[in-house]
Design a protein around this motif. Structure first.
Motif, PDB file in Angstrom:
ATOM      1  N   SER A 129      12.666 128.896  63.544  1.00  0.00           N
ATOM      2  CA  SER A 129      11.580 128.317  63.480  1.00  0.00           C
ATOM      3  C   SER A 129      11.246 126.736  63.072  1.00  0.00           C
ATOM      4  CB  SER A 129      10.195 129.022  62.333  1.00  0.00           C
ATOM      5  OG  SER A 129      11.239 129.058  61.672  1.00  0.00           O
ATOM      6  N   GLU A 130      12.111 126.690  61.796  1.00  0.00           N
ATOM      7  CA  GLU A 130      12.143 125.666  61.125  1.00  0.00           C
ATOM      8  C   GLU A 130      13.871 124.845  61.658  1.00  0.00           C
ATOM      9  OE1 GLU A 130      10.313 125.010  57.335  1.00  0.00           O
ATOM     10  OE2 GLU A 130       8.561 126.479  58.284  1.00  0.00           O
ATOM     11  N   PRO A 131      14.161 124.217  62.413  1.00  0.00           N
ATOM     12  CA  PRO A 131      15.421 124.106  62.675  1.00  0.00           C
ATOM     13  C   PRO A 131      15.887 122.592  61.273  1.00  0.00           C
ATOM     14  CG  PRO A 131      14.689 124.078  64.567  1.00  0.00           C
ATOM     15  CD  PRO A 131      13.704 124.006  63.312  1.00  0.00           C
ATOM     16  N   PRO A 132      17.373 123.478  60.837  1.00  0.00           N
ATOM     17  CA  PRO A 132      17.921 122.411  59.100  1.00  0.00           C
ATOM     18  C   PRO A 132      18.278 121.160  60.513  1.00  0.00           C
ATOM     19  CG  PRO A 132      18.954 124.436  60.000  1.00  0.00           C
ATOM     20  CD  PRO A 132      17.893 124.694  60.578  1.00  0.00           C
ATOM     21  N   ALA A 133      18.522 120.024  59.743  1.00  0.00           N
ATOM     22  CA  ALA A 133      19.704 118.743  59.680  1.00  0.00           C
ATOM     23  C   ALA A 133      21.202 119.517  60.197  1.00  0.00           C
ATOM     24  CB  ALA A 133      19.525 118.071  59.303  1.00  0.00           C
ATOM     25  N   PRO A 134      21.582 118.857  61.627  1.00  0.00           N
ATOM     26  CA  PRO A 134      22.701 118.935  61.436  1.00  0.00           C
ATOM     27  C   PRO A 134      23.327 119.122  60.692  1.00  0.00           C
ATOM     28  CG  PRO A 134      21.753 117.764  63.874  1.00  0.00           C
ATOM     29  CD  PRO A 134      20.747 117.737  62.131  1.00  0.00           C
ATOM     30  N   ASN A 135      23.306 118.518  60.015  1.00  0.00           N
ATOM     31  CA  ASN A 135      24.763 118.320  59.032  1.00  0.00           C
ATOM     32  C   ASN A 135      24.367 118.735  57.428  1.00  0.00           C
ATOM     33  OD1 ASN A 135      22.713 116.624  57.621  1.00  0.00           O
ATOM     34  ND2 ASN A 135      23.279 115.250  57.561  1.00  0.00           N
ATOM     35  N   GLU A 136      23.253 120.207  57.793  1.00  0.00           N
ATOM     36  CA  GLU A 136      22.873 120.654  57.169  1.00  0.00           C
ATOM     37  C   GLU A 136      23.852 121.928  56.530  1.00  0.00           C
ATOM     38  OE1 GLU A 136      19.016 122.724  54.240  1.00  0.00           O
ATOM     39  OE2 GLU A 136      18.681 121.650  56.324  1.00  0.00           O
TER      40      GLU A 136
END
Length: 152
Positions: free
Chosen positions: A46-53
């Motif tokens: 539902s709320e995708p995290p940042a790619p580098n997180e």
């Protein structure tokens, strides 16, 4: 007029407050990379995290989703009952890792799947990470072993 003693006391208190604020800011800055947030599969989709997180995902290993390749790369889905996220992991899985059991993985979201760098599995029949239990209870999938025994 204030006495010299009172002025010194105020200066020392102000200096201590500034030093405390500075120390708190430095500690917070140093810990920013060491904090890993936990997310359930529903939250990831539902709320995708940042790619580098770097974060942790947890839930149950979906039955019939575990695929072992010729190398050490393993693919499976993790679910919280409301959503399912594909996971890839290269390495040796814990001995107690199996389908239908609780797991927590640490890694990154690529936009399509979760690439884990570490997998943790339950260590006995009653253990499951608190975050996983909370997420599964919210979905209505999990009942505590004590509650299941009391209902019988």
């Amino acid at each position: 007029m204030r006495s010299l003693k009172k002025t010194r006391r105020v200066q020392v208190i102000l200096l201590a407050a500034v030093a405390l604020a500075l120390a708190t800011a430095i500690i917070g800055y140093a810990m920013r990379d060491g904090i890993n947030y936990f997310r359930s599969p529903s939250q990831v989709l539902s709320e995708p995290p940042a790619p580098n997180e770097v974060f942790r995902i947890g839930g149950l290993v979906e039955p019939d989703s575990l695929v072992r390749g010729e190398s050490e790369t393993v693919r499976f889905n993790v679910t919280d009952g409301g959503a399912s996220v594909p996971v890839t992991y290269t390495g040796i899985l814990p001995d107690l890792f199996e389908e239908g059991q609780g797991m927590v993985g640490q890694g990154r979201w690529t936009g399509e799947r979760f690439e884990a760098v570490e997998i943790l599995a339950k260590h006995d029949e009653s253990y499951m990470p608190k975050e996983v239990i909370d997420a599964l209870e919210e979905q209505g999938v999990y009942r505590a072993p004590d509650a299941a025994a009391a209902a019988d």
